[in-house]
Scaffold this motif. Structure first.
Motif, PDB file in Angstrom:
ATOM      1  N   ARG A  33      69.032  33.123  22.292  1.00 30.01           N
ATOM      2  CA  ARG A  33      69.403  31.890  21.590  1.00 30.01           C
ATOM      3  C   ARG A  33      68.495  30.727  21.961  1.00 30.01           C
ATOM      4  NH1 ARG A  33      74.579  29.481  24.572  1.00 30.01           N
ATOM      5  NH2 ARG A  33      74.118  30.235  26.661  1.00 30.01           N
ATOM      6  N   HIS A  34      68.036  30.661  23.207  1.00 29.58           N
ATOM      7  CA  HIS A  34      67.154  29.558  23.590  1.00 29.58           C
ATOM      8  C   HIS A  34      65.694  29.857  23.256  1.00 29.58           C
ATOM      9  CE1 HIS A  34      70.821  28.937  26.103  1.00 29.58           C
ATOM     10  NE2 HIS A  34      70.788  27.914  25.275  1.00 29.58           N
ATOM     11  N   LEU A  35      65.313  31.122  23.273  1.00 28.18           N
ATOM     12  CA  LEU A  35      63.973  31.485  22.796  1.00 28.18           C
ATOM     13  C   LEU A  35      63.819  31.058  21.342  1.00 28.18           C
ATOM     14  CD1 LEU A  35      63.510  35.116  24.183  1.00 28.18           C
ATOM     15  CD2 LEU A  35      62.444  33.017  25.031  1.00 28.18           C
ATOM     16  N   ARG A  36      64.843  31.327  20.537  1.00 26.00           N
ATOM     17  CA  ARG A  36      64.805  30.987  19.115  1.00 26.00           C
ATOM     18  C   ARG A  36      64.748  29.465  18.916  1.00 26.00           C
ATOM     19  NH1 ARG A  36      66.200  36.048  17.209  1.00 26.00           N
ATOM     20  NH2 ARG A  36      67.417  37.188  18.743  1.00 26.00           N
ATOM     21  N   LEU A  37      65.521  28.733  19.721  1.00 21.53           N
ATOM     22  CA  LEU A  37      65.524  27.270  19.626  1.00 21.53           C
ATOM     23  C   LEU A  37      64.126  26.709  19.868  1.00 21.53           C
ATOM     24  CD1 LEU A  37      67.145  24.497  19.601  1.00 21.53           C
ATOM     25  CD2 LEU A  37      67.184  24.757  22.107  1.00 21.53           C
ATOM     26  N   PHE A  38      63.498  27.129  20.967  1.00 21.85           N
ATOM     27  CA  PHE A  38      62.183  26.581  21.315  1.00 21.85           C
ATOM     28  C   PHE A  38      61.083  27.108  20.397  1.00 21.85           C
ATOM     29  CE2 PHE A  38      64.434  25.414  25.191  1.00 21.85           C
ATOM     30  CZ  PHE A  38      63.894  24.159  25.458  1.00 21.85           C
ATOM     31  N   ALA A  39      61.121  28.379  20.039  1.00 25.23           N
ATOM     32  CA  ALA A  39      60.119  28.909  19.111  1.00 25.23           C
ATOM     33  C   ALA A  39      60.211  28.178  17.778  1.00 25.23           C
ATOM     34  CB  ALA A  39      60.302  30.414  18.920  1.00 25.23           C
ATOM     35  N   GLY A  40      61.427  27.889  17.339  1.00 23.07           N
ATOM     36  CA  GLY A  40      61.615  27.145  16.094  1.00 23.07           C
ATOM     37  C   GLY A  40      61.090  25.729  16.153  1.00 23.07           C
ATOM     38  N   ALA A  41      60.933  25.202  17.371  1.00 27.79           N
ATOM     39  CA  ALA A  41      60.386  23.852  17.552  1.00 27.79           C
ATOM     40  C   ALA A  41      58.884  23.883  17.847  1.00 27.79           C
ATOM     41  CB  ALA A  41      61.133  23.139  18.682  1.00 27.79           C
ATOM     42  N   GLY A  42      58.257  25.046  17.695  1.00 32.14           N
ATOM     43  CA  GLY A  42      56.808  25.139  17.835  1.00 32.14           C
ATOM     44  C   GLY A  42      56.303  25.464  19.230  1.00 32.14           C
ATOM     45  N   HIS A  43      57.156  25.960  20.105  1.00 27.42           N
ATOM     46  CA  HIS A  43      56.739  26.335  21.459  1.00 27.42           C
ATOM     47  C   HIS A  43      56.472  27.833  21.545  1.00 27.42           C
ATOM     48  CE1 HIS A  43      57.911  22.524  23.431  1.00 27.42           C
ATOM     49  NE2 HIS A  43      58.869  22.496  22.529  1.00 27.42           N
ATOM     50  N   PRO A  44      55.396  28.239  22.215  1.00 26.99           N
ATOM     51  CA  PRO A  44      55.303  29.653  22.568  1.00 26.99           C
ATOM     52  C   PRO A  44      56.366  29.928  23.632  1.00 26.99           C
ATOM     53  CG  PRO A  44      53.472  28.416  23.528  1.00 26.99           C
ATOM     54  CD  PRO A  44      54.257  27.458  22.681  1.00 26.99           C
ATOM     55  N   VAL A  45      57.039  31.067  23.540  1.00 27.56           N
ATOM     56  CA  VAL A  45      58.151  31.343  24.437  1.00 27.56           C
ATOM     57  C   VAL A  45      57.960  32.675  25.151  1.00 27.56           C
ATOM     58  CG1 VAL A  45      59.819  29.938  23.166  1.00 27.56           C
ATOM     59  CG2 VAL A  45      59.535  32.349  22.569  1.00 27.56           C
ATOM     60  N   THR A  46      58.458  32.713  26.381  1.00 27.94           N
ATOM     61  CA  THR A  46      58.466  33.931  27.177  1.00 27.94           C
ATOM     62  C   THR A  46      59.900  34.178  27.610  1.00 27.94           C
ATOM     63  OG1 THR A  46      56.227  33.526  27.990  1.00 27.94           O
ATOM     64  CG2 THR A  46      57.592  35.050  29.268  1.00 27.94           C
ATOM     65  N   GLY A  47      60.390  35.362  27.331  1.00 29.74           N
ATOM     66  CA  GLY A  47      61.742  35.733  27.735  1.00 29.74           C
ATOM     67  C   GLY A  47      61.690  36.890  28.709  1.00 29.74           C
ATOM     68  N   ILE A  48      62.478  36.766  29.779  1.00 28.46           N
ATOM     69  CA  ILE A  48      62.585  37.835  30.773  1.00 28.46           C
ATOM     70  C   ILE A  48      64.041  38.280  30.814  1.00 28.46           C
ATOM     71  CG2 ILE A  48      62.382  38.457  33.212  1.00 28.46           C
ATOM     72  CD1 ILE A  48      60.252  36.295  33.502  1.00 28.46           C
ATOM     73  N   ASP A  49      64.246  39.583  30.778  1.00 31.89           N
ATOM     74  CA  ASP A  49      65.587  40.135  30.933  1.00 31.89           C
ATOM     75  C   ASP A  49      65.447  41.621  31.272  1.00 31.89           C
ATOM     76  OD1 ASP A  49      68.545  38.917  29.530  1.00 31.89           O
ATOM     77  OD2 ASP A  49      68.447  40.819  30.607  1.00 31.89           O
ATOM     78  N   ARG A  50      66.453  42.183  31.911  1.00 30.37           N
ATOM     79  CA  ARG A  50      66.410  43.616  32.196  1.00 30.37           C
ATOM     80  C   ARG A  50      66.736  44.437  30.956  1.00 30.37           C
ATOM     81  NH1 ARG A  50      71.630  44.136  36.117  1.00 30.37           N
ATOM     82  NH2 ARG A  50      73.162  43.710  34.509  1.00 30.37           N
ATOM     83  N   ASP A  51      67.388  43.814  29.975  1.00 32.85           N
ATOM     84  CA  ASP A  51      67.717  44.467  28.716  1.00 32.85           C
ATOM     85  C   ASP A  51      67.261  43.565  27.576  1.00 32.85           C
ATOM     86  OD1 ASP A  51      68.775  45.657  26.454  1.00 32.85           O
ATOM     87  OD2 ASP A  51      70.858  45.579  27.147  1.00 32.85           O
ATOM     88  N   LEU A  52      66.268  44.001  26.843  1.00 34.06           N
ATOM     89  CA  LEU A  52      65.710  43.188  25.759  1.00 34.06           C
ATOM     90  C   LEU A  52      66.316  43.531  24.399  1.00 34.06           C
ATOM     91  CD1 LEU A  52      61.954  43.160  26.844  1.00 34.06           C
ATOM     92  CD2 LEU A  52      63.658  41.337  27.133  1.00 34.06           C
ATOM     93  N   GLY A  53      67.400  44.280  24.393  1.00 30.08           N
ATOM     94  CA  GLY A  53      68.034  44.660  23.136  1.00 30.08           C
ATOM     95  C   GLY A  53      68.457  43.474  22.292  1.00 30.08           C
ATOM     96  N   GLY A  54      68.884  42.394  22.920  1.00 30.72           N
ATOM     97  CA  GLY A  54      69.337  41.211  22.187  1.00 30.72           C
ATOM     98  C   GLY A  54      68.224  40.417  21.542  1.00 30.72           C
ATOM     99  N   VAL A  55      66.976  40.724  21.912  1.00 26.84           N
ATOM    100  CA  VAL A  55      65.829  39.997  21.348  1.00 26.84           C
ATOM    101  C   VAL A  55      64.823  40.942  20.689  1.00 26.84           C
ATOM    102  CG1 VAL A  55      66.025  37.985  22.862  1.00 26.84           C
ATOM    103  CG2 VAL A  55      64.722  39.973  23.632  1.00 26.84           C
ATOM    104  N   ALA A  56      65.252  42.177  20.432  1.00 24.85           N
ATOM    105  CA  ALA A  56      64.348  43.172  19.852  1.00 24.85           C
ATOM    106  C   ALA A  56      63.731  42.696  18.543  1.00 24.85           C
ATOM    107  CB  ALA A  56      65.084  44.494  19.653  1.00 24.85           C
ATOM    108  N   ASP A  57      64.481  41.902  17.767  1.00 30.18           N
ATOM    109  CA  ASP A  57      63.963  41.413  16.490  1.00 30.18           C
ATOM    110  C   ASP A  57      62.822  40.416  16.667  1.00 30.18           C
ATOM    111  OD1 ASP A  57      66.171  39.661  17.486  1.00 30.18           O
ATOM    112  OD2 ASP A  57      65.588  38.454  15.745  1.00 30.18           O
TER     113      ASP A  57
END
Length: 185
Positions: A33-57
């Motif tokens: 949800r926060h990756l999408r917020l910042f990417a939508g505002a023009g920021h390159p984003v990096t997400g770290i998680d042990r399970d990336l299923g929620g951001v697969a899209d």
């Protein structure tokens, strides 16, 4: 449209403090949800998680870097030691060994936006283990590591669910702590 919970009001409130176009790191990014917020505002984003299923899209998008890493199993930190971000976001996650690292991830003038559960939350359900609940004022301890507090809150909230939380927004203040930057490699 991806069916993702809305970004935290705390994060939305302080997101404009991130340098325009600056990179943003979301630790334990979950559904993104926060990756999408910042990417939508023009920021390159990096997400770290042990399970990336929620951001697969989000995989394969040029402005999105997704790193699968278990931050609690003793594995090495998944980013190069000199990588810095205009904003570091942490929500609903606490792994105390990472707290000292947070300042080192923020570029001069960058912002830390942190929101997670605190002691007292056990009255409302999970998390209830002291290992996952901040002690009173614990996030303020980060201010002594070169961060200048912009805003801090702690206490009971009703939304998005009844909980006890702590919230911190702080900026890396290179004038207050000039020896911290640049960090030795």
């Amino acid at each position: 449209m991806h069916d993702t919970p809305e970004a935290s009001a705390w994060v939305r409130r302080f997101a404009p403090l991130a340098r325009p176009g600056g990179g943003v790191l979301d630790i334990a990014c979950g559904s993104g949800r926060h990756l999408r917020l910042f990417a939508g505002a023009g920021h390159p984003v990096t997400g770290i998680d042990r399970d990336l299923g929620g951001v697969a899209d989000l995989a394969g998008r040029p402005e999105v870097d997704l790193l699968r890493a278990d931050l609690e199993d003793g594995s090495p930190w998944p980013l190069p030691p000199d990588r810095r971000f205009a904003a570091v976001v942490v929500t609903n996650y606490l792994h105390r060994p990472l707290l000292p690292l947070l300042t080192a991830l923020i570029e001069p003038g960058g912002v830390l936006i942190y929101e997670t559960f605190a002691r007292g939350n056990e009255r409302f359900g999970r998390p209830s283990s002291p290992a996952f609940l901040l002690e009173p004022g614990e996030l303020l301890g980060l201010a002594g590591t070169g961060l200048q507090v912009v805003a801090f809150e702690q206490g009971e909230v009703d939304s998005p669910k009844k909980a006890v939380v702590q919230r911190l927004c702080a900026m890396f203040d290179v004038q207050a702590n000039p020896l911290t930057w640049p960090l030795p490699g």
